[in-house]
Design a protein around this motif. Structure first.
Motif, PDB file in Angstrom:
ATOM      1  N   ARG A 169       0.824  -1.214   0.000  1.00 48.25           N
ATOM      2  CA  ARG A 169       0.000   0.000   0.000  1.00 48.25           C
ATOM      3  C   ARG A 169       0.858   1.264   0.000  1.00 48.25           C
ATOM      4  O   ARG A 169       2.048   1.247   0.341  1.00 48.25           O
ATOM      5  CB  ARG A 169      -0.900   0.033   1.239  1.00 48.25           C
ATOM      6  CG  ARG A 169      -1.751  -1.199   1.472  1.00 48.25           C
ATOM      7  CD  ARG A 169      -2.773  -1.407   0.401  1.00 48.25           C
ATOM      8  NE  ARG A 169      -3.701  -0.281   0.288  1.00 48.25           N
ATOM      9  CZ  ARG A 169      -4.665  -0.213  -0.645  1.00 48.25           C
ATOM     10  NH1 ARG A 169      -4.804  -1.189  -1.532  1.00 48.25           N
ATOM     11  NH2 ARG A 169      -5.484   0.822  -0.679  1.00 48.25           N
ATOM     12  N   GLU A 228      -1.426   5.615  -7.945  1.00 41.80           N
ATOM     13  CA  GLU A 228      -1.960   4.824  -6.841  1.00 41.80           C
ATOM     14  C   GLU A 228      -3.061   5.561  -6.087  1.00 41.80           C
ATOM     15  O   GLU A 228      -3.940   4.932  -5.484  1.00 41.80           O
ATOM     16  CB  GLU A 228      -0.831   4.440  -5.866  1.00 41.80           C
ATOM     17  CG  GLU A 228       0.180   3.456  -6.434  1.00 41.80           C
ATOM     18  CD  GLU A 228       1.204   4.121  -7.357  1.00 41.80           C
ATOM     19  OE1 GLU A 228       2.010   3.397  -7.962  1.00 41.80           O
ATOM     20  OE2 GLU A 228       1.195   5.377  -7.485  1.00 41.80           O
ATOM     21  N   MET A 296      -2.466  -0.264  -7.711  1.00 44.49           N
ATOM     22  CA  MET A 296      -2.702  -0.780  -6.364  1.00 44.49           C
ATOM     23  C   MET A 296      -4.103  -1.371  -6.204  1.00 44.49           C
ATOM     24  O   MET A 296      -4.267  -2.465  -5.670  1.00 44.49           O
ATOM     25  CB  MET A 296      -2.490   0.349  -5.346  1.00 44.49           C
ATOM     26  CG  MET A 296      -2.431  -0.087  -3.907  1.00 44.49           C
ATOM     27  SD  MET A 296      -1.886   1.260  -2.840  1.00 44.49           S
ATOM     28  CE  MET A 296      -3.277   2.387  -2.938  1.00 44.49           C
ATOM     29  N   ASP A 297      -5.111  -0.658  -6.696  1.00 46.09           N
ATOM     30  CA  ASP A 297      -6.493  -1.080  -6.447  1.00 46.09           C
ATOM     31  C   ASP A 297      -7.337  -1.235  -7.703  1.00 46.09           C
ATOM     32  O   ASP A 297      -8.501  -1.621  -7.614  1.00 46.09           O
ATOM     33  CB  ASP A 297      -7.210  -0.064  -5.538  1.00 46.09           C
ATOM     34  CG  ASP A 297      -6.611  -0.031  -4.147  1.00 46.09           C
ATOM     35  OD1 ASP A 297      -6.285  -1.108  -3.624  1.00 46.09           O
ATOM     36  OD2 ASP A 297      -6.458   1.080  -3.602  1.00 46.09           O
TER      37      ASP A 297
END
Length: 728
Positions: A169, A228, A296-297
């Motif tokens: 993260r 990100e 990241m997501d």
């Protein structure tokens, strides 16, 4: 059927290319980055072309090569014949390059760790190769852009996170920022380095922005992607924040979200997938385009056109990915991640038409969009690229588009990193050569192997074990340009489930509407060497339609088995790719199975000795008085030597009993395929695996793209004309 030396034209949204002249991009050259290494250097080392730029006169290209720590230069005075200009060594890892005139501004990462990032801006005279200035940036640089008037440079200082910490993260300091550097007298004025704070803007992790990419419009406004953080920032030339906003999310319908299952199935949905843009480029002073790679997501598998006020002008959704699916460039092993991963973006105006170029990192292709109407861009072409395109530069004054492809597969004996050059021409589009565009349902395909032609002029082709849970027979209409997959037949058993443990490498007609299929076995994976009989719907009715090899053959079998199948009367003939245990050196079996008497037999075929690697057979087709085979080595690019079609007199095809001496057939070279494999001006593909001969005698050849796994996805599907006329 008319003779066609190239079966081409874009199938995408240009329904197509009319016979009259039209403007299209076609690849005219490819440059392998190891060519820039000195003769005394070890060219087996990894090298890479990542971010690329051109000098003001458009005659020289400069690209960052991170593995070697250099800036590579290419002379494109003659763009169809690029020449190496060597490498410029840098004191660190180059991350990006931008050029004013003949001067390069290179971001160089010198970080010792994630927690102690560092780097500098190196200013290099590309004529003398001398460093003119070096500005400390106080962090790890990523993207570099220069203002169109040459007044300043903007550098994204990413200070990237350690993805092995904290579940990968954000929130790992020190925070990244934007740096502005004034340019005076053609070089950077290091005394003007200005850090622009980007913290506190994004909702995801405002104290760790991780800026990724920058670009500058004609008004001197800088757009920055915070990948990100799924956030966009617009900054004035004085460093003040003009606007910032979330990049938002997209609902995706009709995607494949499961990898490693050997199936192309576009029936899944995902709600509110965050875009997480990587590259960003201004289209004009008010609009910019983003490539929504994700990190990241998220990663929404497409691209977006934003107004700088934050409003979405256009969203591609799944349309870009679906276009890649149709031309066989879908990377199935990335399905659970981010699909085709659009990573790069370029904008330019060619012939008065504003265009956006969208690069798919995993699909290894470039989408060309006409954005005359920014609210409704039109996908006009998809261009084949090298593996892992990372950067682009357009040179409209010379009608050129350049792609830098970062993947170097030297360790896997695959293609090297390449720079590829495309020209905007008054000519039909040369790619794709095969598409499923136009069918009622989305048909994904890849790894085309054996082929056979039917009496009605249609061609049937099988996919290999890459799609082991979706063995398929594709019906292809070769009379269209490009050739079109118009239907698919799934190979299945009586329970309705896909037939498994198959590696389909050959197909021939049974004369009754069905097919005989050859499966290449691999004992260590419990895949049997076998022949299968299927009906017109792909059904293997029972185990009686599965024919394993005889005991004599199984006693000497090895991994590389049947590659191709054809039928002469009641006898099926299968080409064995490489020598088995009892074969003399450089001889392989052509195995016979009589469908009436159930007897097995074989002859020996004398193949070429390999210059490198190995040489084997990859197809067999009976036509008229001859049996044709494809003989190829496993080499790619400049190492390729043997890619040929030979013919054997049908009279020689008299099988002898197994277990004893086998007769050796005679062969005659019909065609050297190396020139054909260079027709798209890319590197030579290794797997020439399909040959179909139409009733007219016209022969069609195809290549296997390995399911876009460590492969560019490029499939060549082309005519070589009348096969009987090509024999020497």
């Amino acid at each position: 059927m008319t003779f066609r030396t190239i079966c081409l034209t874009s199938a995408i949204a240009l329904t197509a290319a009319a016979a009259s002249a039209e403007q299209n991009f076609n690849r005219i050259a490819s440059f392998a980055t190891p060519l820039n290494m000195a003769a005394s250097e070890d060219r087996s080392r990894e090298t890479s072309a990542e971010i690329i730029a051109a000098t003001a006169d458009g005659m020289t290209l400069a690209y960052t090569d991170s593995p070697l720590g250099v800036l590579g230069l290419i002379d494109i005075t003659d763009p169809a014949n690029p020449q190496p200009l060597g490498n410029i060594a840098l004191d660190g890892e180059p991350t990006s390059v931008a050029i004013i005139g003949q001067t390069a501004f290179v971001g160089v990462n010198t970080s010792e760790s994630y927690t102690a990032p560092s780097g500098h801006l190196s200013v290099i005279d590309l004529t003398t190769k001398a460093e003119l200035a070096r500005c400390d940036l106080g962090g790890q640089p990523d993207s570099v852009a220069v203002a169109k008037d040459g007044s300043f440079a903007a550098i994204a200082i990413e200070n990237e996170r350690d993805e092995d910490l904290g579940d990968g993260r954000t929130g790992q300091l020190p925070a990244g920022f934007l740096t502005l550097v004034q340019i005076k007298d053609g070089t950077a004025d290091c005394g003007t380095v200005q850090a622009v704070d980007l913290t506190g803007l994004a909702a995801v992790d405002g104290h760790d922005p991780e800026p990724e990419f920058v670009d500058i419009n004609a008004a001197g406004e800088v757009v920055v992607s915070l990948q990100e953080n799924n956030h966009m920032v617009v900054v004035a030339k004085d460093g003040s924040i003009l606007n910032h906003f979330s990049a938002g999310a997209v609902d995706l319908d009709g995607i494949d979200t499961k990898d490693e299952r050997g199936v192309l199935l576009f029936t899944d949905t995902q709600a509110q997938v965050v875009r997480e843009p990587d590259a960003v480029k201004w289209l004009d002073d008010n609009h910019f385009a983003t490539a929504n790679e994700g990190d990241m997501d998220g990663g929404s598998r497409g691209w977006t056109l934003f107004h700088k006020d934050g409003s979405v002008v256009y969203e591609s959704g799944v349309s870009f990915e679906h276009a890649l699916v149709q031309i066989g460039h879908y990377p199935d092993k990335r399905s659970d991640s981010k699909g085709v991963e659009p990573e790069s973006i370029e904008t330019a105006t060619f012939g008065g038409t504003p265009m956006v170029f969208v690069g798919s990192e995993r699909g290894s292709a470039v989408g060309v969009y006409d954005v005359t109407n920014p609210a409704a861009p039109e996908l006009t072409q998809i261009l084949p690229s090298g593996v892992g395109p990372e950067g682009y530069v357009a040179i409209p004054a010379r009608n050129l588009l350049i792609s830098a492809n970062e993947k170097d597969l030297i360790e896997d004996k695959g293609p090297r990193s390449h720079v590829m050059i495309y020209e905007y021409q008054d000519a039909p589009a040369q790619y794709p050569m095969l598409t499923s565009e136009g069918t009622d349902e989305l048909i994904g395909w890849g790894a085309i192997s054996g082929m056979v032609a039917d009496n009605d002029g249609m061609i049937y082709a099988v996919n290999d074990s890459f799609y082991g849970f979706q063995p398929s027979i594709f019906k292809i209409d070769p009379s269209q340009t490009p050739a079109r997959i118009i239907d698919v037949i799934r190979v299945h058993r009586a329970n309705g489930q896909p037939a498994q443990k198959l590696d389909l490498e050959g197909i021939t007609l049974d004369g009754k509407g069905g097919f005989w299929l050859a499966s290449e076995g691999r004992t260590d994976r419990a895949i049997p060497h076998a022949i299968y009989h299927v009906d017109s719907k792909g059904l293997i009715k029972s185990h009686k339609q599965e024919f394993g090899l005889s005991a004599e053959l199984m006693a000497v079998e090895k991994r590389f088995g049947f590659e191709g199948i054809t039928k002469i009367g009641d006898t099926l003939w299968m080409a064995v790719q490489r020598e088995w245990k009892d074969d003399p050196k450089d001889h392989v079996k052509l195995v016979a199975y009589n469908t009436k008497t159930k007897e097995w037999g074989a002859v020996h075929y004398p193949k070429a000795a390999p210059a490198k690697g190995w040489v084997g057979l990859s197809e067999i087709v009976a036509h008229s008085d001859y049996v044709y085979v494809i003989e190829r080595d496993n080499q790619i690019g400049a190492n390729a030597v043997t890619k040929k079609i030979y013919r054997i007199p049908a009279a020689d095809m008299v099988p002898a009993p197994l277990g004893g001496d086998l007769p050796v057939v005679s062969k005659e070279e019909v065609r050297d395929l190396l020139p054909d494999l260079k027709q798209l001006n890319g590197y030579v593909q290794d797997k020439v695996e399909g040959l179909a001969i139409l009733p007219s005698g016209e022969a069609i050849v195809s290549t296997d793209n390995d399911g876009v796994d460590d492969h560019s996805g490029e499939t060549l599907f082309f005519s070589i004309g009348q096969i009987s006329q090509d024999a020497s």
